[in-house]
Design an enzyme around this catalytic site. Structure first.
Site, PDB file in Angstrom:
ATOM      1  N   LEU A 189       0.828  -1.210   0.000  1.00 43.15           N
ATOM      2  CA  LEU A 189       0.000   0.000   0.000  1.00 43.15           C
ATOM      3  C   LEU A 189       0.858   1.254   0.000  1.00 43.15           C
ATOM      4  O   LEU A 189       0.479   2.277  -0.569  1.00 43.15           O
ATOM      5  CB  LEU A 189      -0.932   0.005   1.216  1.00 43.15           C
ATOM      6  CG  LEU A 189      -2.236  -0.794   1.106  1.00 43.15           C
ATOM      7  CD1 LEU A 189      -1.968  -2.285   0.937  1.00 43.15           C
ATOM      8  CD2 LEU A 189      -3.114  -0.546   2.334  1.00 43.15           C
ATOM      9  N   HIS A 229      -0.256   6.282   8.495  1.00 48.19           N
ATOM     10  CA  HIS A 229       0.681   5.244   8.938  1.00 48.19           C
ATOM     11  C   HIS A 229       2.087   5.531   8.410  1.00 48.19           C
ATOM     12  O   HIS A 229       3.071   5.514   9.166  1.00 48.19           O
ATOM     13  CB  HIS A 229       0.163   3.892   8.425  1.00 48.19           C
ATOM     14  CG  HIS A 229       1.043   2.714   8.709  1.00 48.19           C
ATOM     15  ND1 HIS A 229       0.770   1.803   9.702  1.00 48.19           N
ATOM     16  CD2 HIS A 229       2.180   2.266   8.098  1.00 48.19           C
ATOM     17  CE1 HIS A 229       1.697   0.854   9.702  1.00 48.19           C
ATOM     18  NE2 HIS A 229       2.570   1.109   8.731  1.00 48.19           N
ATOM     19  N   GLU A 230       2.188   5.825   7.108  1.00 47.84           N
ATOM     20  CA  GLU A 230       3.504   6.028   6.500  1.00 47.84           C
ATOM     21  C   GLU A 230       4.156   7.337   6.961  1.00 47.84           C
ATOM     22  O   GLU A 230       5.376   7.389   7.153  1.00 47.84           O
ATOM     23  CB  GLU A 230       3.409   5.987   4.975  1.00 47.84           C
ATOM     24  CG  GLU A 230       2.877   4.675   4.404  1.00 47.84           C
ATOM     25  CD  GLU A 230       3.665   3.449   4.799  1.00 47.84           C
ATOM     26  OE1 GLU A 230       4.813   3.594   5.280  1.00 47.84           O
ATOM     27  OE2 GLU A 230       3.146   2.336   4.639  1.00 47.84           O
ATOM     28  N   HIS A 233       5.854   6.659  10.097  1.00 48.28           N
ATOM     29  CA  HIS A 233       7.207   6.123   9.878  1.00 48.28           C
ATOM     30  C   HIS A 233       8.183   7.244   9.538  1.00 48.28           C
ATOM     31  O   HIS A 233       9.303   7.283  10.048  1.00 48.28           O
ATOM     32  CB  HIS A 233       7.207   5.123   8.719  1.00 48.28           C
ATOM     33  CG  HIS A 233       6.665   3.776   9.045  1.00 48.28           C
ATOM     34  ND1 HIS A 233       6.955   3.104  10.221  1.00 48.28           N
ATOM     35  CD2 HIS A 233       5.853   2.938   8.330  1.00 48.28           C
ATOM     36  CE1 HIS A 233       6.347   1.924  10.210  1.00 48.28           C
ATOM     37  NE2 HIS A 233       5.675   1.802   9.074  1.00 48.28           N
ATOM     38  N   TRP A 241       4.178  -3.571  16.712  1.00 49.65           N
ATOM     39  CA  TRP A 241       4.670  -4.851  17.215  1.00 49.65           C
ATOM     40  C   TRP A 241       6.196  -4.958  17.105  1.00 49.65           C
ATOM     41  O   TRP A 241       6.788  -5.995  17.396  1.00 49.65           O
ATOM     42  CB  TRP A 241       3.989  -6.021  16.495  1.00 49.65           C
ATOM     43  CG  TRP A 241       4.334  -6.167  15.045  1.00 49.65           C
ATOM     44  CD1 TRP A 241       5.252  -7.020  14.498  1.00 49.65           C
ATOM     45  CD2 TRP A 241       3.782  -5.435  13.945  1.00 49.65           C
ATOM     46  NE1 TRP A 241       5.312  -6.860  13.141  1.00 49.65           N
ATOM     47  CE2 TRP A 241       4.408  -5.900  12.763  1.00 49.65           C
ATOM     48  CE3 TRP A 241       2.810  -4.430  13.826  1.00 49.65           C
ATOM     49  CZ2 TRP A 241       4.103  -5.388  11.499  1.00 49.65           C
ATOM     50  CZ3 TRP A 241       2.514  -3.925  12.567  1.00 49.65           C
ATOM     51  CH2 TRP A 241       3.147  -4.400  11.428  1.00 49.65           C
TER      52      TRP A 241
END
Length: 320
Positions: A189, A229-230, A233, A241
């Site tokens: 994705l 989400h990216e 990062h 996790w």
């Protein structure tokens, strides 16, 4: 409390874990029950960058030392940060040449998710209410560049970021977040470059089918959370996790997860890791569907803000 200080060796080990394309038994079970699952190649890309540039591990270790000290001493950025976003669209088909409306819908989602104004923020369970965060970083669309190509898919080797391979070079990557939109392929994705890498490839890549909330955006990843989400990062957050069974994400207030979660897990979902905590499956750094993720934690907020502090890896973005 998690142990969040890593040696250089441990740091390398953390970054050498396989991404979602190599299934553990737990992941195989998830795939059987959930055909469409999130794939993020950020750590796979980082692993390759570490192989190509041995000095990157040392730079990232220094960033970790700075981050730990900045959080310990409260040396975080003072005031609001607004990040200009340059969107680079690479398309072969008309559908891939996504609309400005789809791009703007993604900027809107980033602003909501990073400022706790997302409509699902109130779904955060009481279990985590004390640690749910308003990160306080905003985004503004700075420019959109488009380029017609003959490539059907780009992969994860940063080809889309280089004119020599038919891509678009980043614009002012030390002061602007470059976001490439293209067909990645391989079930990926999106992926991001962590702080410490080369500015020539710095930024975030999102497949055009998973960007924003309208146009080509495809369920169950059509709420703009792939970019959230990216960008997490890109701001130095790890997968929740820790890319290892019961691994560490270097954040003290997120529970230890067994592995990635997919779909929209029923709450509470218990970890079998030490202490059997309830997993924070609604965290943006898990692998759940877009509708299943809607929070950052305060520890993640502090980790992100530290890189924009004076001396931090992305301090140039915080300059007036």
């Amino acid at each position: 409390m998690k142990k969040i200080i890593l040696s250089a060796f441990a740091l390398l080990f953390l970054f050498s874990c396989s991404n979602d394309e190599t299934s553990t038994p737990t992941e195989e079970k998830s795939q059987l029950t959930h055909d469409h699952h999130r794939g993020c190649a950020s750590h796979e890309v980082l692993e390759e960058q570490l192989r190509q540039d041995p000095s990157l591990a040392q730079r990232m270790q220094q960033i970790e030392k700075f981050t730990t000290e900045a959080i310990r001493t409260g040396k975080l950025v003072n005031g609001k940060i607004q990040i200009p976003v340059v969107v680079n669209v690479l398309y072969k088909t008309t559908a891939e040449n996504i609309s400005l409306a789809q791009i703007q819908s993604q900027i809107d989602v980033l602003n909501k998710d990073f400022n706790a104004t997302n409509s699902d923020f109130n779904q955060v369970p009481a279990t985590f209410s004390a640690v749910k965060a308003n990160v306080g970083i905003s985004f503004v669309l700075d420019a959109v560049y488009r380029k017609s190509t003959t490539k059907s898919s780009w992969g994860t080797n940063d080809a889309m970021k280089k004119t020599s391979t038919g891509g678009i070079a980043p614009t002012s990557p030390t002061t602007k977040l470059n976001l490439w939109v293209c067909t990645i392929g391989g079930g990926i994705l999106g992926y991001a470059q962590f702080p410490g890498g080369s500015s020539a490839t710095d930024g975030v890549v999102i497949d055009s089918k998973y960007l924003g909330t309208t146009g080509r955006a495809t369920a169950p990843f059509n709420k703009g959370r792939t970019a959230t989400h990216e960008v997490g990062h890109w701001m130095n957050l790890r997968h929740i996790w820790g890319d290892a069974t019961c691994g560490s994400d270097l954040v003290s207030d997120t529970p230890t997860h067994n592995t990635a979660n997919y779909g929209i897990p029923a709450f509470p979902h218990y970890s079998t890791c030490s202490g059997t905590p309830i997993e924070m499956t609604m965290n943006y750094m898990d692998y759940t569907d877009d509708a299943g993720m809607y929070m950052f934690s305060n520890g993640q907020k502090n980790r992100m803000l530290s890189i924009f502090a004076s001396g931090g890896a992305r301090f140039s973005f915080a300059q007036p």
